[in-house]
Design an enzyme around this catalytic site. Structure first.
Site, PDB file in Angstrom:
ATOM      1  N   ASP A 149     -42.814 -39.513   7.803  1.00 51.65           N
ATOM      2  CA  ASP A 149     -41.961 -38.453   8.326  1.00 51.65           C
ATOM      3  C   ASP A 149     -40.723 -39.022   9.014  1.00 51.65           C
ATOM      4  O   ASP A 149     -40.756 -40.094   9.620  1.00 51.65           O
ATOM      5  CB  ASP A 149     -42.730 -37.600   9.343  1.00 51.65           C
ATOM      6  CG  ASP A 149     -43.816 -36.768   8.693  1.00 51.65           C
ATOM      7  OD1 ASP A 149     -43.841 -36.671   7.455  1.00 51.65           O
ATOM      8  OD2 ASP A 149     -44.656 -36.220   9.432  1.00 51.65           O
TER       9      ASP A 149
ATOM     10  N   ALA B 158     -49.883 -43.991  -3.409  1.00 51.48           N
ATOM     11  CA  ALA B 158     -50.307 -44.131  -4.813  1.00 51.48           C
ATOM     12  C   ALA B 158     -49.115 -44.329  -5.735  1.00 51.48           C
ATOM     13  O   ALA B 158     -49.153 -43.924  -6.900  1.00 51.48           O
ATOM     14  CB  ALA B 158     -51.118 -42.907  -5.256  1.00 51.48           C
TER      15      ALA B 158
ATOM     16  N   ASP C 298     -48.283 -31.015   1.014  1.00 52.81           N
ATOM     17  CA  ASP C 298     -48.497 -32.156   1.898  1.00 52.81           C
ATOM     18  C   ASP C 298     -49.765 -32.933   1.522  1.00 52.81           C
ATOM     19  O   ASP C 298     -50.438 -32.621   0.524  1.00 52.81           O
ATOM     20  CB  ASP C 298     -48.536 -31.673   3.346  1.00 52.81           C
ATOM     21  CG  ASP C 298     -47.817 -32.610   4.297  1.00 52.81           C
ATOM     22  OD1 ASP C 298     -47.746 -33.816   4.013  1.00 52.81           O
ATOM     23  OD2 ASP C 298     -47.320 -32.139   5.330  1.00 52.81           O
TER      24      ASP C 298
END
Length: 455
Positions: A236, A218, A156
């Protein structure tokens, strides 16, 4: 050079290039999307050894293991939140109240049943739940997981210290600075954090499937293929047809983003659109069908987040849709589907009033596949004109097959119209018809979405 030979050569070169850049595991791990079960959606931090043992039994009893659901993945909250790490070895300390036989003991139980065990950590100082993260401890943690018998890592992106924040952050939801021309996100600090764990995992004598839970930050799609086997591309998921709840999103914004990034997936590496919420929350049966069909079509990992104890037969039948699973796991074609018959660019996924594309096409060893999403609030007749479908040849008769029911719809020329319920998705396989239903050939075995411009 003949056009067909030239096309085949370009396809071969493309496949070679993709393989050269990908994280290729000698034992085949990660070549096709992972399938399994994850604890977070239904249990969050309320986990223990018994939960995973019961799930493993149900995966076997319900026939899911035989369909390919083999990873049993522990999410956050498995370690000792107070002690965090051993003072001598610096290894993360499991919560032995939750897991009295240790994580290695649980792994042995999974392996004895022909299943695999996954674990969770974070590329920050702490996990999203505040437990020990792995930033700066990559070698130690990778060695521990390998020794314990871990097969899968979900990694994560919470609690990143200031010195590891990117100079030019990118968030797919927007609100990011414009980097200078030629800026390489593959050299970003985010890529470095995830690359450090890749290197640590590769140094072990055990293959661990590597799932980057980087949320699309990114521009992970630009460097994820050489770093992990899958990479999260959005926030999520939560079990709602549309809308947003904090950092969590309903199905339609995620599908819209998947349509915008359809060509970032192939063998050995793929976009991950988060765990399956099939049967959860307020999703209707049709919405759950769309969820599963499109995740399978986009070649996302199929990681179930549904409580298996007491699962209804209707929901279970979605998870056991063999022909959709076969498309997701196809050994000949690694690409997912591409949208077609859509005018203009797919709108930004934060546009909550926009409808994602409705028509998608892909290919497998068995034929061409068309997925038809009805994102509207009423039942609709959805038309497919064969001349509009990339890869299909004009002036042919086609056998149309329903991937949900496993039955042939019939032989058609020109096109076909199907009735699709509100928020449902039709899944069709199309083959060249030869005489009567039941005898067919692949319409265009050389075609793939990424080479559609060659044909």
């Amino acid at each position: 050079m003949a056009a067909s030979i030239k096309a085949k050569l370009q396809v071969a070169l493309l496949a070679m290039a993709m393989s050269a850049e990908a994280l290729v595991s000698p034992d085949g791990t990660g070549r096709v999307p992972a399938m399994g079960w994850n604890s977070w959606n239904e249990y969050a931090c309320d986990i223990n050894e018994t939960v995973f043992l019961e799930v493993s039994d149900l995966l076997v009893e319900l026939g899911l293991k035989d369909l390919g659901y083999t990873y049993v993945n522990i999410d956050d909250c498995w370690s000792n939140k107070e002690l965090r790490r051993d003072n001598t070895t610096q290894r993360i300390i499991p919560d032995y109240v939750k897991f009295p036989n240790g994580i290695d003991g649980l792994a042995k139980e999974m392996h004895a049943k022909g299943l695999k065990l996954g674990i969770y950590s974070d590329a920050g100082t702490s996990t999203c739940g505040g437990y020990a993260g792995s930033l700066g401890y990559e070698d130690i943690d990778a060695a521990a997981w390998s020794e314990w018998g871990i097969d899968y890592l979900k990694y994560d992106n919470c609690n990143v210290p200031e010195e590891w924040v990117d100079e030019y952050p990118y968030y797919p939801e927007g609100g990011y600075p414009t980097p200078p021309l030629g800026y390489d996100y593959g050299a970003s600090k985010t890529a470095q954090r995830y690359g450090a764990m890749r290197d640590a995992l590769l140094a072990q004598n055990r293959t661990i499937q590597y799932s980057l839970c980087a949320w699309g930050h990114a521009h992970v799609e630009q460097w994820g293929n050489g770093t992990g086997h899958s990479w999260r591309m959005w926030g999520d998921i939560y079990p709602s047809w549309a809308g947003q709840d904090g950092y969590s999103w309903g199905l339609m914004p995620i599908v819209n983003q998947a349509a915008r990034h359809w060509n970032d997936t192939g063998f050995w590496g793929r976009n991950d659109w988060d765990m399956l919420e099939v049967g959860n929350g307020n999703l209707t049966l049709e919405e759950s069908r769309s969820h599963f069909a499109l995740w399978a079509a986009f070649k996302s990992p199929l990681i179930v987040g549904t409580r298996l104890a007491g699962i209804s037969e209707e929901v279970l039948s979605i998870l056991r849709a063999r022909e959709l699973i076969d498309f997701n796991q196809d050994a000949r074609h690694g690409e997912g589907v591409m949208p077609f018959a859509y005018e203009g660019e797919v709108p930004p996924s934060t546009n909550q009033t926009a409808h994602p594309p409705s028509h998608y096409v892909g290919t497998s060893a068995k034929g061409m596949h068309v997925f038809l999403l009805n994102s509207h609030d009423e039942d609709r007749d959805v038309e497919v004109r064969f001349g509009d479908v990339p890869g299909l040849l004009r002036g042919r008769a086609y056998l149309v097959h329903d991937m949900w029911t496993g039955e042939d719809v019939g032989v058609f020329s020109g096109g076909v119209t199907v009735r699709v319920k509100r928020h449902d998705t039709a899944a069709l396989r199309i083959n060249l018809a030869k005489g009567c239903a039941g005898t067919q050939t692949h319409p265009n075995p050389q075609w793939t979405p990424s080479t559609s411009h060659l044909f």
